[in-house]
Design an enzyme around this catalytic site. Structure first.
Site, PDB file in Angstrom:
ATOM      1  N   CYS A   2       0.831  -1.192   0.000  1.00 43.99           N
ATOM      2  CA  CYS A   2       0.000   0.000   0.000  1.00 43.99           C
ATOM      3  C   CYS A   2       0.867   1.244   0.000  1.00 43.99           C
ATOM      4  O   CYS A   2       2.091   1.180   0.007  1.00 43.99           O
ATOM      5  CB  CYS A   2      -0.911  -0.002   1.232  1.00 43.99           C
ATOM      6  N   LEU A  51      -3.477  -1.600  -1.792  1.00 45.42           N
ATOM      7  CA  LEU A  51      -3.366  -2.702  -2.739  1.00 45.42           C
ATOM      8  C   LEU A  51      -3.779  -3.943  -1.975  1.00 45.42           C
ATOM      9  O   LEU A  51      -3.064  -4.413  -1.083  1.00 45.42           O
ATOM     10  CB  LEU A  51      -1.930  -2.845  -3.257  1.00 45.42           C
ATOM     11  N   VAL A  53      -4.196  -7.523  -0.821  1.00 44.21           N
ATOM     12  CA  VAL A  53      -3.468  -8.771  -1.010  1.00 44.21           C
ATOM     13  C   VAL A  53      -3.955  -9.851  -0.047  1.00 44.21           C
ATOM     14  O   VAL A  53      -4.101 -11.010  -0.423  1.00 44.21           O
ATOM     15  CB  VAL A  53      -1.945  -8.540  -0.822  1.00 44.21           C
ATOM     16  N   GLY A  79       2.710  -3.132   3.723  1.00 40.01           N
ATOM     17  CA  GLY A  79       3.629  -4.252   3.799  1.00 40.01           C
ATOM     18  C   GLY A  79       2.948  -5.569   4.114  1.00 40.01           C
ATOM     19  O   GLY A  79       1.729  -5.702   4.011  1.00 40.01           O
ATOM     20  N   SER A 379      10.840 -12.294  -5.826  1.00 42.14           N
ATOM     21  CA  SER A 379      12.054 -11.912  -6.551  1.00 42.14           C
ATOM     22  C   SER A 379      13.290 -12.524  -5.902  1.00 42.14           C
ATOM     23  O   SER A 379      13.313 -12.778  -4.696  1.00 42.14           O
ATOM     24  CB  SER A 379      12.184 -10.378  -6.550  1.00 42.14           C
ATOM     25  N   GLY A 380      14.331 -12.715  -6.695  1.00 39.91           N
ATOM     26  CA  GLY A 380      15.610 -13.187  -6.181  1.00 39.91           C
ATOM     27  C   GLY A 380      16.535 -12.062  -5.749  1.00 39.91           C
ATOM     28  O   GLY A 380      17.713 -12.309  -5.461  1.00 39.91           O
TER      29      GLY A 380
END
Length: 616
Positions: A2, A51, A53, A79, A379-380
């Protein structure tokens, strides 16, 4: 994920400041496209863009907890806390009752139960504000590694804050001013924790909290890397790394929306994709989705260079097949990379001209395409910092250089991406800024923080310093980039390698063990070899791709020439007139000024669009 913002003022009543709060909140729309909320009291105004989630219906914000029909705590939160379910069970055992299934509500009750020390219990990536109406105190909290951003601007009697500088800049009392210190920070490639670039603005340091009350602001650290003797043997260390990764990735698969991985075919992203595929299959959630970025004709006409020995696509496809992933390539063309609308969107996401050019634009376009299919991506990112993956970790000259290792590695590099970013800047300005002196001061400050073990030999001691510099400085450059480019498209990107348990454990692993097989990232490769195809496991590191299309450099030079020929372009105030004339006259090939061009174009757009006042 967010976007948050807010305003605390002890010297005035904010009840009639809905319009100002709405303007600040509106700047966060890209970070939270699903919902908007505000909460206003006489001395606190909190804004939120969501956002969705987790708990799509119940997680609306700002969120409050009430006792006896009186609000006792309010948050605007951004977060994910990945251990929120365990914390919720603990809190329920203590008598706390919940009305939603969100991690946001768990954070509220955790503070009520354990006070400010509750931060030690959180596992995740987060940046949030807690307002206590009983004491009229604000707490700003940022995660341990600084995955999620949080900025603040002290006022004579209060504070402004936001996920990004643009939220604070939207307040009528804040001018878009950048002084010499801000310009040094922008150009030095030496991220200083706490520095925001904008005059008067600060960034909450990773692992820190900022407490705001009528007495002022207090900065307190709640986590940092510590020196601990590593007593595990090699086999135990490899097994521990794998156990941690299994747990971390499983935790980060939590989502009530479509989820995917970012897959380049490198070791880091392949490990995350493989473990995510296993985790999703174990939960009966079907194949993992994965996405890669490529450029038109890139694989077919790839030319190896000193930075990138191999193209990504063949390795990404091999890994996707191995993991039975639902994979797709996002293929970009030069027109999209040079589109002024896309480049302006990148700058607006950054709020500062960083000068990474197609590296930022392609990432933004990749994330925008992924957002059409997924809301969350793993992600890496950060594995190189944790496990020692960059080439300069293994170059004695760079390791021995008395400066930041990435600065030493990149100094004098004049290849395809080449040219100094400052090549067109006014020599007098550069002399006043004294970037070498600034870098050196920041480097000394960082070295003074490094926690050492008393019995370490000289090489182990130096490699501990190198690792610390990457985990506290360099990684911030990459996490900022990943956050801004993803959230500009409403995509949440998670970074499993930044889990603080893994970071702390590997940080204290001896360098000799981190490189036990004579290669980079030995521990990670050994811990995950069983889930990777051999070609991927043995692949030599290749950084994030950059377009090799010569039309890109030519188009870039063309745009630069237009700016240099425009006497009203605001960037002229910073440039070396004679050097600019030589470039405008096409002395040299376009590729040779690519890095410089990216920086000058971004500086010009930034000065114009943000109305920046330079105070040098």
């Amino acid at each position: 994920m967010c976007g948050i913002t807010g305003w605390i003022a002890y010297d005035r009543d904010l009840s009639d400041q809905q319009r100002t709060l709405a303007a600040m909140t509106r700047t966060m729309e890209c970070r939270g496209p699903d919902a908007e909320g505000v909460w206003i009291a006489p001395h606190a105004a909190l804004g939120h863009r969501r956002l969705a989630v987790i708990d799509l219906e119940g997680g609306r914000q700002p969120m409050a907890v009430a006792e006896d029909q009186r609000e006792v705590l309010v948050t605007t939160y951004s977060g994910e806390v990945y251990n929120y379910r365990e914390l919720r069970r603990e809190l329920e055992a203590l008598g706390h009752r919940f009305r939603t299934d969100s991690d946001t509500e768990v954070v509220l009750h955790a503070y009520l139960a354990w006070g400010a020390d509750f931060t030690a219990r959180l596992n995740g990536m987060y940046a949030f504000a807690l307002w206590d109406p009983r004491t009229e105190e604000l707490l700003l909290v940022r995660d341990r590694m600084g995955i999620k951003p949080l900025y603040y601007y002290p006022l004579p009697s209060g504070v402004l804050f936001g996920s990004e500088p643009k939220a604070i800049l939207a307040h009528p009392s804040v001018e878009p001013v950048v002084d010499a210190g801000g310009l040094r920070e922008l150009l030095a490639v030496a991220k200083t924790p706490g520095e925001a670039g904008w005059s008067g603005m600060r960034e909450v340091r990773p692992g820190h909290t900022i407490r705001v009350n009528r007495a002022g602001l207090t900065d307190q650290r709640y986590w940092s890397l510590e020196a601990r003797e590593h007593t595990d043997d090699l086999d135990t260390t490899v097994a521990t790394v794998r156990s941690l990764l299994d747990d971390i990735v499983t935790r980060q698969l939590i989502a009530d929306v479509p989820l995917c991985t970012l897959l380049s075919g490198g070791l880091d992203s392949s490990v995350i994709t493989a473990l995510a595929a296993q985790g999703l299959r174990g939960q009966g959630r079907g194949p993992v989705r994965s996405f890669s970025v490529d450029f038109v004709g890139h694989t077919e006409h790839f030319t190896a260079d000193a930075l990138r020995p191999t193209p990504d696509a063949p390795y990404a496809h091999a890994m996707a097949e191995h993991a039975a992933a639902d994979h797709r390539d996002i293929v970009l063309d030069t027109a999209a990379l040079m589109d002024p609308g896309n480049r302006d969107a990148v700058l607006r996401a950054r709020d500062l001209p960083v000068g990474l050019g197609d590296g930022d634009t392609s990432l933004y376009l990749l994330f925008r395409a992924i957002r059409e299919h997924s809301t969350v991506a793993l992600s890496g990112e950060s594995a190189d910092e944790v496990f020692g993956g960059y080439r300069w970790f293994h170059d004695p000259a760079t390791v021995g250089a008395d400066t930041f290792p990435w600065v030493a590695a990149l100094q004098g590099f004049t290849g395809r991406d080449g040219g100094s970013r400052e090549a067109l800047l006014d020599p007098g300005l550069l002399a006043d800024l004294d970037l070498p002196g600034y870098r050196d001061a920041r480097y000394r400050e960082a070295l003074a923080e490094v926690p050492h073990l008393p019995a370490a030999d000289a090489h182990e001691r130096r490699m501990r310093e190198i690792c610390y510099l990457h985990l506290t400085r360099f990684v911030q450059l990459l996490l900022d980039r990943k956050d801004r480019m993803s959230m500009a498209t409403g995509l949440e990107v998670r970074v499993p390698f930044c889990d603080h348990r893994l970071v702390q454990y590997v940080f204290n692993t001896p360098w000799s063990m981190k490189t036990f097989d004579g290669r980079e990232k030995s521990l990670l490769r050994a811990a995950a070899r069983d889930v990777l195809p051999t070609a991927v496991a043995e692949r030599v590191k290749s950084p994030y791709p950059s377009t090799q299309d010569p039309r890109y450099a030519r188009a870039l030079w063309g745009q630069l020439s237009q700016v240099l020929a425009d006497p009203s372009a605001p960037v002229h105030a910073l440039l070396d007139a004679s050097a600019a004339q030589r470039v405008a006259a096409a002395e040299g090939d376009p590729d040779s000024v690519r890095g410089t061009a990216e920086m000058v174009l971004e500086l010009n757009t930034w000065l114009r669009e943000y109305g920046v006042r330079l105070k040098l």
